[in-house]
Enzyme design. Structure first.
Site, PDB file in Angstrom:
ATOM      1  N   HIS A 109      82.391  34.715  53.985  1.00 12.10           N
ATOM      2  CA  HIS A 109      81.871  33.505  53.355  1.00 12.10           C
ATOM      3  C   HIS A 109      80.397  33.727  53.009  1.00 12.10           C
ATOM      4  O   HIS A 109      79.521  33.595  53.864  1.00 12.10           O
ATOM      5  CB  HIS A 109      82.023  32.305  54.292  1.00 12.10           C
ATOM      6  CG  HIS A 109      83.438  31.933  54.587  1.00 12.10           C
ATOM      7  ND1 HIS A 109      84.255  31.330  53.650  1.00 12.10           N
ATOM      8  CD2 HIS A 109      84.194  32.084  55.709  1.00 12.10           C
ATOM      9  CE1 HIS A 109      85.448  31.120  54.187  1.00 12.10           C
ATOM     10  NE2 HIS A 109      85.434  31.570  55.428  1.00 12.10           N
ATOM     11  N   HIS A 119      89.057  37.627  50.871  1.00 14.62           N
ATOM     12  CA  HIS A 119      89.986  37.785  51.997  1.00 14.62           C
ATOM     13  C   HIS A 119      90.758  39.079  51.815  1.00 14.62           C
ATOM     14  O   HIS A 119      91.128  39.450  50.693  1.00 14.62           O
ATOM     15  CB  HIS A 119      90.976  36.611  52.035  1.00 14.62           C
ATOM     16  CG  HIS A 119      92.203  36.876  52.842  1.00 14.62           C
ATOM     17  ND1 HIS A 119      93.424  37.171  52.254  1.00 14.62           N
ATOM     18  CD2 HIS A 119      92.410  36.915  54.182  1.00 14.62           C
ATOM     19  CE1 HIS A 119      94.327  37.355  53.200  1.00 14.62           C
ATOM     20  NE2 HIS A 119      93.745  37.214  54.373  1.00 14.62           N
ATOM     21  N   TYR A 122      95.776  43.805  55.786  1.00 16.04           N
ATOM     22  CA  TYR A 122      96.793  44.854  55.703  1.00 16.04           C
ATOM     23  C   TYR A 122      97.410  45.017  57.082  1.00 16.04           C
ATOM     24  O   TYR A 122      96.702  45.029  58.089  1.00 16.04           O
ATOM     25  CB  TYR A 122      96.200  46.171  55.182  1.00 16.04           C
ATOM     26  CG  TYR A 122      95.821  46.031  53.730  1.00 16.04           C
ATOM     27  CD1 TYR A 122      96.790  46.062  52.730  1.00 16.04           C
ATOM     28  CD2 TYR A 122      94.501  45.789  53.361  1.00 16.04           C
ATOM     29  CE1 TYR A 122      96.459  45.872  51.400  1.00 16.04           C
ATOM     30  CE2 TYR A 122      94.156  45.594  52.032  1.00 16.04           C
ATOM     31  CZ  TYR A 122      95.142  45.636  51.058  1.00 16.04           C
ATOM     32  OH  TYR A 122      94.812  45.429  49.748  1.00 16.04           O
ATOM     33  N   ARG A 123      98.735  45.142  57.128  1.00 13.79           N
ATOM     34  CA  ARG A 123      99.437  45.071  58.402  1.00 13.79           C
ATOM     35  C   ARG A 123     100.714  45.924  58.370  1.00 13.79           C
ATOM     36  O   ARG A 123     101.244  46.244  57.298  1.00 13.79           O
ATOM     37  CB  ARG A 123      99.792  43.620  58.720  1.00 13.79           C
ATOM     38  CG  ARG A 123     100.595  42.937  57.625  1.00 13.79           C
ATOM     39  CD  ARG A 123     100.578  41.423  57.742  1.00 13.79           C
ATOM     40  NE  ARG A 123     101.294  40.801  56.641  1.00 13.79           N
ATOM     41  CZ  ARG A 123     100.763  40.507  55.462  1.00 13.79           C
ATOM     42  NH1 ARG A 123      99.489  40.779  55.228  1.00 13.79           N
ATOM     43  NH2 ARG A 123     101.477  39.931  54.513  1.00 13.79           N
TER      44      ARG A 123
END
EC number: 1.3.3.3
Length: 349
Positions: A109, A119, A122-123
């Site tokens: 921010h 934003h 990654y997963r």
């Protein structure tokens, strides 16, 4: 392409969890180091934490920086025996298997209203023979600049294209669809890329809107099977696209003068950001359902935001252009009318 490359929905390769963990942990370190240099005023505070049910993570938070009013970059590696409903609803075949999930997520921010919020996530997930990759990045400007949106999309398209030219055609509209505030009838920002449940089977779109643009493009393209290695490289390429996609925008906008009008509109639009994260975001829901670390889950929220009953942006203003054009899905590269609409509002560099 040989069977050794694990095309399709075969089991994950050896050391898959270790490699995924090292990838997302490396992204956290690389991005935080660059952001500290960019801010030049504050450093990230690091909090390591453990999850009683298994696993833990590392949260890095910057507050009151020169450029970033607040920023959080989270890494987590969690595992357990019982899958939460948010996963079983999507992949019932994973039921009964111990599970593992690792990822990095970030929200920045900025202080200056002319610098967009960003934003990234990654997963990677495993449960027995079931595995998949997910991720994406999206940009939320408070004041409209056409070239900033185009630059962000261009860099992420190039990253997707390193693995397959068909990917961005689905992941861009999927991002528009996912980051959509249904109760407001608008997108969270100008989008970027988003993908989930990429398990190598070849079906590119695995979202919930079977009649939406992303699903339609996916059907038209047909199946595009990918190996575990290809999807790993996709996450790597897209993760490394973050800095070249975002840093030039920050450098261009961070010194622009602004006043109370711009600050108040920024805070108002931040309210929309908070609404999405608390009402619609699946990552937030998954984290809370799995007894994740609440401070880390909610660190994506802005430090300050405001709501105003019945607010309408002044007619023919930059704020109105943001609301009318930059919170709607657009073809940022091929729509010639965008420049015509943006130029009168100093939204074209």
């Amino acid at each position: 392409m040989g069977a050794s490359e694990n095309l399709g929905q075969g089991p994950p390769p050896p050391h898959s969890r270790k490699r995924a963990r090292e990838l997302v942990l490396g992204l956290q370190d690389e991005i935080c180091n660059e952001l500290e240099s960019l801010d030049g005023g504050q450093s990230f505070r690091t909090d390591s934490w453990e999850r009683p049910e298994g696993g833990g993570g590392r949260s890095k938070v910057m507050r009151e920086g020169r450029v970033f009013e607040q920023g959080g970059v989270n890494f987590s590696e969690v595992h357990g025996e019982e899958l939460p409903p948010s996963i079983l609803n999507q992949r019932p075949e994973a039921k009964g298997h111990p599970w593992f999930a690792t990822g990095t997520s970030m929200v920045l921010h900025p202080r200056n209203p002319y610098v967009p919020t960003i934003h990234l996530n990654y997963r990677y997930f495993e449960a027995g023979p079931v595995w998949w990759f997910g991720g994406g990045a999206d940009l939320t400007p408070f004041y409209p600049y056409l070239e900033d949106a185009r630059h962000f999309h261009r860099v992420h398209k190039q990253a997707c294209d390193t693995v397959g030219p068909e990917l961005h055609k689905v992941f861009k509209p999927w991002c528009d669809e996912y980051f959509y505030l249904k109760h407001r009838g608008e997108t969270r920002g100008v989008g970027g890329i988003f993908y989930d449940y990429q398990d190598g089977s070849g079906v590119l779109y695995k979202g919930q809107n079977s009649e939406g643009p992303a699903a339609q493009v996916s059907r038209e393209l047909g199946p595009h099977p990918k190996s575990w290695e290809q999807l790993f490289e996709l996450a790597k390429a897209c993760g490394k696209a973050f800095l070249p996609a975002y840093v030039p925008i920050v450098e261009k906008r961070q010194e622009q003068a602004y006043g109370d009008r711009e600050r108040q509109f920024q805070l108002y639009r931040r309210g929309r950001y908070a609404e999405f994260n608390l009402v619609w975001d699946r990552g937030t829901i998954f984290g809370l359902q799995t007894n994740g670390r609440t401070e880390s889950i909610l660190m994506s929220l802005p430090p300050l935001a405001r709501w105003e009953y019945g607010y309408v942006a002044p007619a023919d203003s930059r704020e109105a252009l943001l609301t009318d054009l930059f919170t709607r899905p657009q073809n940022w590269f091929e729509d010639a009318t965008l420049e015509e609409r943006c130029r009168p509002h100093q939204a074209v560099d």
